[in-house]
Write a protein that holds these residues in place. Structure first.
Motif, PDB file in Angstrom:
ATOM      1  N   GLY A 143      48.491  33.830  44.586  1.00  5.08           N
ATOM      2  CA  GLY A 143      50.174  34.015  44.574  1.00  5.08           C
ATOM      3  C   GLY A 143      50.147  35.596  44.458  1.00  5.08           C
ATOM      4  O   GLY A 143      51.038  36.252  45.160  1.00  5.08           O
ATOM      5  N   VAL A 144      49.707  36.191  43.274  1.00  2.77           N
ATOM      6  CA  VAL A 144      49.701  37.568  43.258  1.00  2.77           C
ATOM      7  C   VAL A 144      49.315  38.263  44.345  1.00  2.77           C
ATOM      8  O   VAL A 144      49.947  39.123  44.752  1.00  2.77           O
ATOM      9  CB  VAL A 144      48.937  37.983  41.586  1.00  2.77           C
ATOM     10  CG1 VAL A 144      48.705  39.512  41.690  1.00  2.77           C
ATOM     11  CG2 VAL A 144      49.636  37.514  40.618  1.00  2.77           C
ATOM     12  N   PHE A 145      47.957  37.931  44.812  1.00  6.11           N
ATOM     13  CA  PHE A 145      47.437  38.959  45.896  1.00  6.11           C
ATOM     14  C   PHE A 145      47.898  38.651  47.104  1.00  6.11           C
ATOM     15  O   PHE A 145      47.899  39.471  47.960  1.00  6.11           O
ATOM     16  CB  PHE A 145      45.831  38.775  45.702  1.00  6.11           C
ATOM     17  CG  PHE A 145      45.456  39.583  44.295  1.00  6.11           C
ATOM     18  CD1 PHE A 145      45.363  40.812  44.283  1.00  6.11           C
ATOM     19  CD2 PHE A 145      44.874  38.776  43.285  1.00  6.11           C
ATOM     20  CE1 PHE A 145      45.168  41.720  43.209  1.00  6.11           C
ATOM     21  CE2 PHE A 145      44.387  39.443  42.252  1.00  6.11           C
ATOM     22  CZ  PHE A 145      44.602  40.903  42.107  1.00  6.11           C
ATOM     23  N   ALA A 187      42.419  35.531  51.485  1.00  9.16           N
ATOM     24  CA  ALA A 187      42.371  35.966  52.964  1.00  9.16           C
ATOM     25  C   ALA A 187      43.293  37.119  53.178  1.00  9.16           C
ATOM     26  O   ALA A 187      43.137  37.921  54.137  1.00  9.16           O
ATOM     27  CB  ALA A 187      42.469  34.920  53.634  1.00  9.16           C
ATOM     28  N   SER A 188      44.670  36.860  52.395  1.00  6.74           N
ATOM     29  CA  SER A 188      45.420  38.071  52.849  1.00  6.74           C
ATOM     30  C   SER A 188      44.988  39.342  52.516  1.00  6.74           C
ATOM     31  O   SER A 188      45.300  40.440  53.266  1.00  6.74           O
ATOM     32  CB  SER A 188      46.673  37.748  52.001  1.00  6.74           C
ATOM     33  OG  SER A 188      47.283  36.652  52.106  1.00  6.74           O
ATOM     34  N   MET A 189      44.234  39.474  51.319  1.00  5.73           N
ATOM     35  CA  MET A 189      43.563  41.023  51.162  1.00  5.73           C
ATOM     36  C   MET A 189      42.472  41.330  52.069  1.00  5.73           C
ATOM     37  O   MET A 189      42.511  42.210  52.272  1.00  5.73           O
ATOM     38  CB  MET A 189      43.214  40.876  49.415  1.00  5.73           C
ATOM     39  CG  MET A 189      44.243  40.679  48.337  1.00  5.73           C
ATOM     40  SD  MET A 189      45.238  42.201  48.278  1.00  5.73           S
ATOM     41  CE  MET A 189      43.967  43.288  47.439  1.00  5.73           C
ATOM     42  N   CYS A 202      35.312  34.249  50.235  1.00  4.97           N
ATOM     43  CA  CYS A 202      34.320  33.196  49.238  1.00  4.97           C
ATOM     44  C   CYS A 202      34.664  33.465  47.716  1.00  4.97           C
ATOM     45  O   CYS A 202      35.057  34.709  47.531  1.00  4.97           O
ATOM     46  CB  CYS A 202      32.720  33.548  49.506  1.00  4.97           C
ATOM     47  SG  CYS A 202      32.142  34.965  48.885  1.00  4.97           S
ATOM     48  N   ASP A 203      34.326  32.615  46.991  1.00  3.25           N
ATOM     49  CA  ASP A 203      34.540  32.690  45.375  1.00  3.25           C
ATOM     50  C   ASP A 203      33.499  33.022  44.808  1.00  3.25           C
ATOM     51  O   ASP A 203      32.346  32.753  44.793  1.00  3.25           O
ATOM     52  CB  ASP A 203      34.819  31.293  45.130  1.00  3.25           C
ATOM     53  CG  ASP A 203      35.410  31.098  43.619  1.00  3.25           C
ATOM     54  OD1 ASP A 203      35.331  32.201  42.998  1.00  3.25           O
ATOM     55  OD2 ASP A 203      35.800  30.051  43.305  1.00  3.25           O
TER      56      ASP A 203
END
Ligand SMILES: C[S@@+](CC[C@H](N)C(=O)[O-])C[C@H]1O[C@@H](n2cnc3c(N)ncnc32)[C@H](O)[C@@H]1O
Length: 243
Positions: free
Chosen positions: A22-24, A93-95, A115-116
């Motif tokens: 949510g933050v990013f 994905a947004s970043m 990816c994590d």
């Protein structure tokens, strides 16, 4: 479900991953402007130093983890040239989308993938360098992520962890005042998101200090680990060699 920290709060591990996302998602469009404002441009010098220490040669393979809007990936790509490869990755994905567009605008087409860091989709011994810039702090299982970074590095390869760290004691009060008063206000006025920038200040306080992180990197298997304090420890670059 195990508990962990989200800033100063104790939350379920899954809840932390959801909130970090949510933050990013929220800060992605204004991330670069905020970075320049909050650090008064210093993040550029910290990243330039990281690129210097990476000591890349043309043809080398680099994995940039938590690469976000792509500052490090872009600088690494210039160093390894067309015979090398930089893989630009992030869990968000947004970043990554903002980063990919910036890279394209700079004339660079890099493999970009969601990816994590805790489950890297690469074979062991794949990269000459692995970097993680201001990302480790947000990861739930830092030990797992560091072990994964070690796994995918080639023997003799270098991990570069650029992260906020413990500031020198004489600066603590001023730094606390700035972090808990100025950052959230900047967040409110520029990014329209005060809470994410409060999380930033809290997550920095909860992140392991220089020596603790060095110990964690050794535990993850790195044979040689060193760190370089920058701006009196506001940030530190930890370098681990896979021996
Ligand atoms: C503060 S940004 C850093 C972006 C960029 N590296 C820079 O230095 O400007 C932190 C990034 O870490 C990413 N991140 C958080 N948890 C992650 C994880 N488990 N795996 C990969 N990336 C993660 C976030 O999505 C975010 O883009």
């Amino acid at each position: 479900m195990s508990k962990t920290h989200f800033g100063f709060e104790t939350v379920d591990e899954r809840e932390k991953a959801r909130r970090v996302r949510g933050v990013f998602d929220s800060v992605a469009p204004s991330y670069d402007v905020m970075n320049d404002l909050m650090s008064m441009g210093l993040h550029r010098a910290w990243k330039a130093y990281t690129v210097l220490v990476a000591d890349l040669k043309p043809g080398q393979r680099v994995l940039d983890i938590a690469g976000g809007t792509g500052d490090l990936a872009q600088a690494f790509a210039r160093k390894v040239g067309s015979t090398g490869m930089v893989v630009h990755t992030d869990i968000n994905a947004s970043m990554l989308r903002v980063g990919r567009d910036r890279l394209l605008d700079a004339g660079l087409v890099l493999p970009t993938l969601v990816c994590d860091a805790e489950k890297l989709p690469f074979a062991r011994d794949s990269f000459d360098r692995v970097s993680v810039g201001f990302g480790l702090r947000n990861m739930t299982h830092k030990d797992k992520a560091l072990a994964e970074m070690h796994r995918v590095l080639k023997p003799g390869g270098k991990l570069l962890v650029l992260e906020f760290s413990k500031v020198a004691r004489p600066l603590e009060k001023a730094y606390d005042w700035y972090s808990f008063n100025v950052l959230p206000r900047l967040g409110r006025f520029i990014a329209r998101d005060e809470a994410s920038y409060r999380y930033l200040a809290e997550s920095i306080r909860m992140h392991p200090g220089q020596e603790e992180l060095k110990g964690m990197m050794k535990m993850a298997g790195f044979g040689h680990v060193d760190y370089h304090n920058m701006t009196a420890g506001v940030a530190a670059l930890h370098v681990g060699i896979k021996c």
